[in-house]
Scaffold this motif. Structure first.
Motif, PDB file in Angstrom:
ATOM      1  N   UNK A   1       1.031  -1.273  -0.040  1.00  0.00           N
ATOM      2  CA  UNK A   1      -0.483  -0.402  -0.006  1.00  0.00           C
ATOM      3  C   UNK A   1       1.160   1.060  -0.090  1.00  0.00           C
ATOM      4  N   UNK A   2       0.430   2.292  -0.383  1.00  0.00           N
ATOM      5  CA  UNK A   2       0.917   4.127  -0.281  1.00  0.00           C
ATOM      6  C   UNK A   2       1.433   3.760   1.090  1.00  0.00           C
ATOM      7  N   UNK A   3       0.872   3.653   1.746  1.00  0.00           N
ATOM      8  CA  UNK A   3       0.787   4.070   3.644  1.00  0.00           C
ATOM      9  C   UNK A   3       2.494   2.697   4.301  1.00  0.00           C
TER      10      UNK A   3
ATOM     11  N   UNK B   1      11.847  11.765   0.366  1.00  0.00           N
ATOM     12  CA  UNK B   1      11.207  12.858   1.269  1.00  0.00           C
ATOM     13  C   UNK B   1       9.883  11.737   1.977  1.00  0.00           C
ATOM     14  N   UNK B   2      10.321  12.046   3.622  1.00  0.00           N
ATOM     15  CA  UNK B   2      10.093  10.920   4.147  1.00  0.00           C
ATOM     16  C   UNK B   2       8.252  10.791   4.082  1.00  0.00           C
ATOM     17  N   UNK B   3       7.689   9.773   4.396  1.00  0.00           N
ATOM     18  CA  UNK B   3       5.776   9.824   4.325  1.00  0.00           C
ATOM     19  C   UNK B   3       5.870   9.846   6.009  1.00  0.00           C
ATOM     20  N   UNK B   4       4.502  11.195   6.039  1.00  0.00           N
ATOM     21  CA  UNK B   4       4.698  10.958   7.445  1.00  0.00           C
ATOM     22  C   UNK B   4       3.596   9.641   7.609  1.00  0.00           C
ATOM     23  N   UNK B   5       3.503   9.216   8.767  1.00  0.00           N
ATOM     24  CA  UNK B   5       3.339   7.690   9.217  1.00  0.00           C
ATOM     25  C   UNK B   5       2.036   7.291   9.923  1.00  0.00           C
ATOM     26  N   UNK B   6       0.823   7.240   8.984  1.00  0.00           N
ATOM     27  CA  UNK B   6      -0.348   6.906   8.921  1.00  0.00           C
ATOM     28  C   UNK B   6      -0.824   5.996   9.965  1.00  0.00           C
ATOM     29  N   UNK B   7      -0.062   4.712  10.132  1.00  0.00           N
ATOM     30  CA  UNK B   7      -0.328   3.449  11.026  1.00  0.00           C
ATOM     31  C   UNK B   7      -0.010   3.066  12.744  1.00  0.00           C
TER      32      UNK B   7
ATOM     33  N   UNK C   1       3.554   3.484  13.282  1.00  0.00           N
ATOM     34  CA  UNK C   1       5.514   2.336  13.348  1.00  0.00           C
ATOM     35  C   UNK C   1       5.762   2.995  14.434  1.00  0.00           C
ATOM     36  N   UNK C   2       5.919   2.258  14.803  1.00  0.00           N
ATOM     37  CA  UNK C   2       6.621   3.804  17.039  1.00  0.00           C
ATOM     38  C   UNK C   2       8.051   3.436  16.302  1.00  0.00           C
ATOM     39  N   UNK C   3       9.090   2.794  15.241  1.00  0.00           N
ATOM     40  CA  UNK C   3       9.846   3.249  14.619  1.00  0.00           C
ATOM     41  C   UNK C   3      10.498   3.813  13.741  1.00  0.00           C
ATOM     42  N   UNK C   4       9.010   4.292  13.472  1.00  0.00           N
ATOM     43  CA  UNK C   4       9.612   5.540  11.751  1.00  0.00           C
ATOM     44  C   UNK C   4       9.077   6.984  12.823  1.00  0.00           C
ATOM     45  N   UNK C   5       9.932   7.489  12.372  1.00  0.00           N
ATOM     46  CA  UNK C   5       9.957   9.152  12.338  1.00  0.00           C
ATOM     47  C   UNK C   5      10.624  10.021  11.307  1.00  0.00           C
ATOM     48  N   UNK C   6       9.263   9.854  10.695  1.00  0.00           N
ATOM     49  CA  UNK C   6       9.336  10.882   9.327  1.00  0.00           C
ATOM     50  C   UNK C   6      10.021  12.248   9.413  1.00  0.00           C
ATOM     51  N   UNK C   7       9.637  13.046  10.379  1.00  0.00           N
ATOM     52  CA  UNK C   7      10.618  14.328  11.470  1.00  0.00           C
ATOM     53  C   UNK C   7      11.852  14.369  10.716  1.00  0.00           C
ATOM     54  N   UNK C   8      12.419  12.934  11.547  1.00  0.00           N
ATOM     55  CA  UNK C   8      13.833  12.873  11.923  1.00  0.00           C
ATOM     56  C   UNK C   8      14.572  12.670  11.133  1.00  0.00           C
TER      57      UNK C   8
ATOM     58  N   UNK D   1       9.806   3.515   3.049  1.00  0.00           N
ATOM     59  CA  UNK D   1       8.543   4.050   3.043  1.00  0.00           C
ATOM     60  C   UNK D   1       8.097   4.025   1.301  1.00  0.00           C
ATOM     61  N   UNK D   2       6.556   4.047   1.290  1.00  0.00           N
ATOM     62  CA  UNK D   2       6.449   4.006   0.062  1.00  0.00           C
ATOM     63  C   UNK D   2       6.634   5.966  -0.192  1.00  0.00           C
ATOM     64  N   UNK D   3       6.430   6.363  -1.663  1.00  0.00           N
ATOM     65  CA  UNK D   3       6.741   7.665  -1.462  1.00  0.00           C
ATOM     66  C   UNK D   3       6.319   7.475  -3.346  1.00  0.00           C
ATOM     67  N   UNK D   4       5.609   8.636  -3.915  1.00  0.00           N
ATOM     68  CA  UNK D   4       4.644   9.095  -5.216  1.00  0.00           C
ATOM     69  C   UNK D   4       6.461   9.017  -5.634  1.00  0.00           C
TER      70      UNK D   4
END
Length: 145
Positions: free
Chosen positions: A57-59, A84-90, A92-99, A137-140
């Motif tokens: 999936x895209x997320x 460009x890291x995508x925001x995490x909508x699910x 996943x605690x180990x994934x921090x897109x801002x960092x 992550x997946x991105x456009x």
């Protein structure tokens, strides 16, 4: 699988710290990076891979470690300077897109193209740190960002 991948797998497995995602493993459970020489995704050594449930999936988000050095990775696989890291909508605690975004900007982490067009219009991207931490992550497609 290329001979040097087998050698890396044997070296890493001898230390007991990594597992090799083999080609027969479902795509969702292996991490591949696009080879500079072949232009094709090739599996890399990973350990502790955690992903969101719907891996296509895209997320999609993933976290893992790799014993491979950042130097070897940058000489062997395609770097993605437009990651460009995508925001995490699910959650996943180990994934921090801002960092991740900040660490990619400063060079603390390096992003690689993993799976071009993994779903229509989307690429899988992997960011790796020098200590082996890695995030996916997946991105456009870069042209569509």
């Amino acid at each position: 699988m290329a001979a040097w991948h087998r050698i890396l797998a044997l070296v890493a497995l001898a230390g007991g710290t990594a597992s090799l995602a083999l080609a027969a493993t479902p795509q969702a459970q292996e991490i591949r990076l696009v080879s500079i020489s072949s232009g094709q995704p090739e599996p890399i050594l990973t350990d502790g891979l955690k992903t969101t449930q719907d891996a296509l999936a895209a997320d999609y988000r993933g976290c893992f470690t790799t014993p491979l050095s950042l130097g070897m990775l940058t000489e062997t696989f395609t770097v993605d300077p437009l990651a460009k890291p995508e925001p995490d909508t699910r959650g996943l605690s180990c994934y921090d897109p801002a960092r991740l975004t900040e660490d990619l900007r400063t060079g603390e982490a390096v992003a690689f193209l993993s799976e071009p067009d993994i779903t229509p219009g989307m690429d899988r991207v992997v960011a790796i740190y020098s200590d082996g931490r890695a995030y996916a992550w997946h991105q456009r497609h870069a042209a569509e960002n």
